[in-house]
Design an enzyme around this catalytic site. Structure first.
Site, PDB file in Angstrom:
ATOM      1  N   THR A 102       0.822  -1.206   0.000  1.00  0.00           N
ATOM      2  CA  THR A 102       0.000   0.000   0.000  1.00  0.00           C
ATOM      3  C   THR A 102       0.856   1.257   0.000  1.00  0.00           C
ATOM      4  O   THR A 102       0.561   2.211  -0.700  1.00  0.00           O
ATOM      5  CB  THR A 102      -0.914   0.004   1.246  1.00  0.00           C
ATOM      6  OG1 THR A 102      -1.700  -1.180   1.226  1.00  0.00           O
ATOM      7  CG2 THR A 102      -1.824   1.207   1.260  1.00  0.00           C
ATOM      8  N   ARG A 116       1.658  -0.591  -7.891  1.00  0.00           N
ATOM      9  CA  ARG A 116       1.905   0.578  -7.046  1.00  0.00           C
ATOM     10  C   ARG A 116       3.365   1.027  -7.116  1.00  0.00           C
ATOM     11  O   ARG A 116       3.647   2.214  -7.047  1.00  0.00           O
ATOM     12  CB  ARG A 116       1.503   0.273  -5.608  1.00  0.00           C
ATOM     13  CG  ARG A 116      -0.007   0.155  -5.453  1.00  0.00           C
ATOM     14  CD  ARG A 116      -0.388  -0.312  -4.078  1.00  0.00           C
ATOM     15  NE  ARG A 116      -1.830  -0.281  -3.875  1.00  0.00           N
ATOM     16  CZ  ARG A 116      -2.451  -1.046  -3.000  1.00  0.00           C
ATOM     17  NH1 ARG A 116      -1.786  -1.894  -2.242  1.00  0.00           N
ATOM     18  NH2 ARG A 116      -3.754  -0.951  -2.859  1.00  0.00           N
ATOM     19  N   HIS A 129      -7.044  -0.408  -5.601  1.00  0.00           N
ATOM     20  CA  HIS A 129      -7.631  -0.955  -4.379  1.00  0.00           C
ATOM     21  C   HIS A 129      -7.982  -2.401  -4.691  1.00  0.00           C
ATOM     22  O   HIS A 129      -8.333  -2.734  -5.821  1.00  0.00           O
ATOM     23  CB  HIS A 129      -8.904  -0.194  -3.993  1.00  0.00           C
ATOM     24  CG  HIS A 129      -9.703  -0.881  -2.931  1.00  0.00           C
ATOM     25  ND1 HIS A 129      -9.488  -0.658  -1.598  1.00  0.00           N
ATOM     26  CD2 HIS A 129     -10.682  -1.815  -3.019  1.00  0.00           C
ATOM     27  CE1 HIS A 129     -10.322  -1.420  -0.894  1.00  0.00           C
ATOM     28  NE2 HIS A 129     -11.044  -2.133  -1.738  1.00  0.00           N
TER      29      HIS A 129
END
Length: 151
Positions: A102, A116, A129
């Site tokens: 994250t 990411r 997500h």
């Protein structure tokens, strides 16, 4: 007679959301879509979404009271998103691995080839997500909101 697609194990569904930071950049959006396909996910459904603040609050209610909650709620209501229902034998774990950590700085250092790691901007604007539990099944994507059912 047509060939029948069969899997040794049942397919699992997972929810994947491309956040407003990804959707705002067509090349990032296309790259993430290609990454999904290249990793052998079946795309069961895709839908363009635009959340109101209330939709975002409801979806992230489990994080209410945490320091990042308000920032996340505002960001997720700031622009269009793309939701996918993905299928794979191990869809939840596979999608979470493909997304990467994250925290973008961690993703860039430990999983630079993750979504990411490659495209995330900040811990809130981190491109994607995904569902976090194997017991979570996606049951629908309605106009302006997503529905999920924990079993």
């Amino acid at each position: 007679m047509g060939a029948v697609l069969r899997s040794a194990r049942p397919l699992q569904l997972t929810l994947a959301v491309l956040k407003p930071d990804a959707v705002a950049h067509p090349l990032v959006l296309e790259a993430v879509h290609e990454t999904i396909l290249n990793n052998k996910f079946l795309i069961v459904r895709t839908k363009e979404l635009m959340w109101r603040r209330e939709d975002s609050q409801r979806f992230y209610q489990e994080h209410s009271g945490r320091f990042f909650y308000q920032r996340l709620v505002e960001f997720m209501a700031s622009g269009p998103m793309r939701a996918y229902i993905l299928a794979h034998e191990d869809a939840v774990a596979r999608w979470r691995s493909l997304m990467g950590p994250t925290k973008v700085y961690r993703a860039r250092n430990t999983a630079p080839d993750s979504i990411r790691g490659a495209y995330g901007l900040t811990d809130t604007r981190n491109t994607t997500h995904g569902s976090g539990k194997n017991t979570r099944a996606v049951v629908g994507v309605e106009e302006g909101q997503m529905g999920a059912l924990s079993q």
